[in-house]
Design a protein around this motif. Structure first.
Motif, PDB file in Angstrom:
ATOM      1  N   UNK A  17       0.832  -1.209   0.000  1.00  0.00           N
ATOM      2  CA  UNK A  17       0.000   0.000   0.000  1.00  0.00           C
ATOM      3  C   UNK A  17       0.867   1.259   0.000  1.00  0.00           C
ATOM      4  N   UNK A  18       0.428   2.241  -0.784  1.00  0.00           N
ATOM      5  CA  UNK A  18       1.081   3.545  -0.835  1.00  0.00           C
ATOM      6  C   UNK A  18       0.499   4.402   0.289  1.00  0.00           C
ATOM      7  N   UNK A  19       1.272   4.611   1.324  1.00  0.00           N
ATOM      8  CA  UNK A  19       0.784   5.355   2.477  1.00  0.00           C
ATOM      9  C   UNK A  19       0.725   6.854   2.239  1.00  0.00           C
ATOM     10  N   UNK A  20       1.329   7.314   1.158  1.00  0.00           N
ATOM     11  CA  UNK A  20       1.294   8.739   0.830  1.00  0.00           C
ATOM     12  C   UNK A  20      -0.002   9.138   0.139  1.00  0.00           C
ATOM     13  N   UNK A  21      -0.771   8.161  -0.320  1.00  0.00           N
ATOM     14  CA  UNK A  21      -2.010   8.451  -1.036  1.00  0.00           C
ATOM     15  C   UNK A  21      -3.100   7.508  -0.543  1.00  0.00           C
ATOM     16  N   UNK A  22      -3.976   7.997   0.318  1.00  0.00           N
ATOM     17  CA  UNK A  22      -5.038   7.174   0.893  1.00  0.00           C
ATOM     18  C   UNK A  22      -6.124   6.849  -0.127  1.00  0.00           C
ATOM     19  N   UNK A  44      -8.774  -8.771   4.885  1.00  0.00           N
ATOM     20  CA  UNK A  44     -10.169  -8.336   4.777  1.00  0.00           C
ATOM     21  C   UNK A  44     -10.986  -8.893   5.949  1.00  0.00           C
ATOM     22  N   UNK A  45     -10.793 -10.163   6.251  1.00  0.00           N
ATOM     23  CA  UNK A  45     -11.523 -10.789   7.351  1.00  0.00           C
ATOM     24  C   UNK A  45     -11.166 -10.162   8.700  1.00  0.00           C
ATOM     25  N   UNK A  46      -9.963  -9.640   8.817  1.00  0.00           N
ATOM     26  CA  UNK A  46      -9.524  -8.955  10.043  1.00  0.00           C
ATOM     27  C   UNK A  46      -9.919  -7.482  10.036  1.00  0.00           C
ATOM     28  N   UNK A  47     -10.638  -7.072   8.981  1.00  0.00           N
ATOM     29  CA  UNK A  47     -11.127  -5.705   8.807  1.00  0.00           C
ATOM     30  C   UNK A  47     -10.006  -4.676   8.659  1.00  0.00           C
ATOM     31  N   UNK A  48      -8.923  -5.098   8.021  1.00  0.00           N
ATOM     32  CA  UNK A  48      -7.824  -4.172   7.725  1.00  0.00           C
ATOM     33  C   UNK A  48      -7.960  -3.580   6.332  1.00  0.00           C
ATOM     34  N   UNK A  53      -9.894  -8.814  -2.027  1.00  0.00           N
ATOM     35  CA  UNK A  53      -8.737  -8.857  -2.930  1.00  0.00           C
ATOM     36  C   UNK A  53      -7.856  -7.618  -2.802  1.00  0.00           C
ATOM     37  N   UNK A  54      -7.940  -6.965  -1.665  1.00  0.00           N
ATOM     38  CA  UNK A  54      -7.123  -5.763  -1.435  1.00  0.00           C
ATOM     39  C   UNK A  54      -7.992  -4.562  -1.161  1.00  0.00           C
ATOM     40  N   UNK A  55      -8.266  -3.800  -2.195  1.00  0.00           N
ATOM     41  CA  UNK A  55      -9.095  -2.613  -2.029  1.00  0.00           C
ATOM     42  C   UNK A  55      -8.342  -1.507  -1.306  1.00  0.00           C
ATOM     43  N   UNK A  56      -9.031  -0.865  -0.373  1.00  0.00           N
ATOM     44  CA  UNK A  56      -8.458   0.237   0.391  1.00  0.00           C
ATOM     45  C   UNK A  56      -8.272  -0.183   1.842  1.00  0.00           C
ATOM     46  N   UNK A  57      -7.350   0.472   2.499  1.00  0.00           N
ATOM     47  CA  UNK A  57      -7.122   0.222   3.914  1.00  0.00           C
ATOM     48  C   UNK A  57      -8.228   0.836   4.752  1.00  0.00           C
ATOM     49  N   UNK A  65      -0.502  -1.002   8.328  1.00  0.00           N
ATOM     50  CA  UNK A  65       0.407  -0.821   7.189  1.00  0.00           C
ATOM     51  C   UNK A  65       1.539   0.138   7.547  1.00  0.00           C
ATOM     52  N   UNK A  66       1.227   1.205   8.282  1.00  0.00           N
ATOM     53  CA  UNK A  66       2.273   2.137   8.707  1.00  0.00           C
ATOM     54  C   UNK A  66       3.307   1.422   9.573  1.00  0.00           C
ATOM     55  N   UNK A  67       2.832   0.635  10.525  1.00  0.00           N
ATOM     56  CA  UNK A  67       3.761  -0.074  11.412  1.00  0.00           C
ATOM     57  C   UNK A  67       4.569  -1.123  10.641  1.00  0.00           C
ATOM     58  N   UNK A  68       3.927  -1.842   9.745  1.00  0.00           N
ATOM     59  CA  UNK A  68       4.622  -2.859   8.952  1.00  0.00           C
ATOM     60  C   UNK A  68       5.708  -2.216   8.086  1.00  0.00           C
ATOM     61  N   UNK A  69       5.372  -1.110   7.464  1.00  0.00           N
ATOM     62  CA  UNK A  69       6.340  -0.447   6.583  1.00  0.00           C
ATOM     63  C   UNK A  69       7.473   0.181   7.393  1.00  0.00           C
ATOM     64  N   UNK A  70       7.173   0.702   8.574  1.00  0.00           N
ATOM     65  CA  UNK A  70       8.228   1.227   9.449  1.00  0.00           C
ATOM     66  C   UNK A  70       9.173   0.105   9.867  1.00  0.00           C
ATOM     67  N   UNK A  71       8.620  -1.048  10.215  1.00  0.00           N
ATOM     68  CA  UNK A  71       9.446  -2.188  10.604  1.00  0.00           C
ATOM     69  C   UNK A  71      10.374  -2.603   9.464  1.00  0.00           C
TER      70      UNK A  71
END
Length: 86
Positions: A17-22, A44-48, A53-57, A65-71
């Protein structure tokens, strides 16, 4: 608690996911690896995300996603700064 292959696949999807563009989502196509397709569905099932098939956060997904990308950034920087032979 440990990183299972399923969790790693979910982190890989979150890293897409591109965190700069919601307004920008992702689509995990059925031709993607079965692991990534399944990971997208679990997110999706975890409501993230708002689509299986993806979609939006969602708001929670944005945080994840922010925490994952920071890690990833932290671990990649640490990997590059290790002395040779460490």
């Amino acid at each position: 608690m440990s990183f299972t292959p399923d969790l790693i696949a979910e982190l890989e999807v979150l890293a897409l996911f591109n965190l700069d563009n919601h307004q920008e989502g992702i689509k995990v196509h059925t031709t993607a690896s079965p692991e990534l397709v399944a990971a997208a569905r679990r997110l999706y099932e975890k409501e993230l995300t708002d689509q299986p098939d993806g979609g939006y956060l969602t708001s929670l997904g944005q945080d994840a996603a922010e925490q994952a990308q920071k890690l990833l950034i932290i671990l990649n920087v640490a990997e590059r700064s290790e002395p040779a032979g460490a």
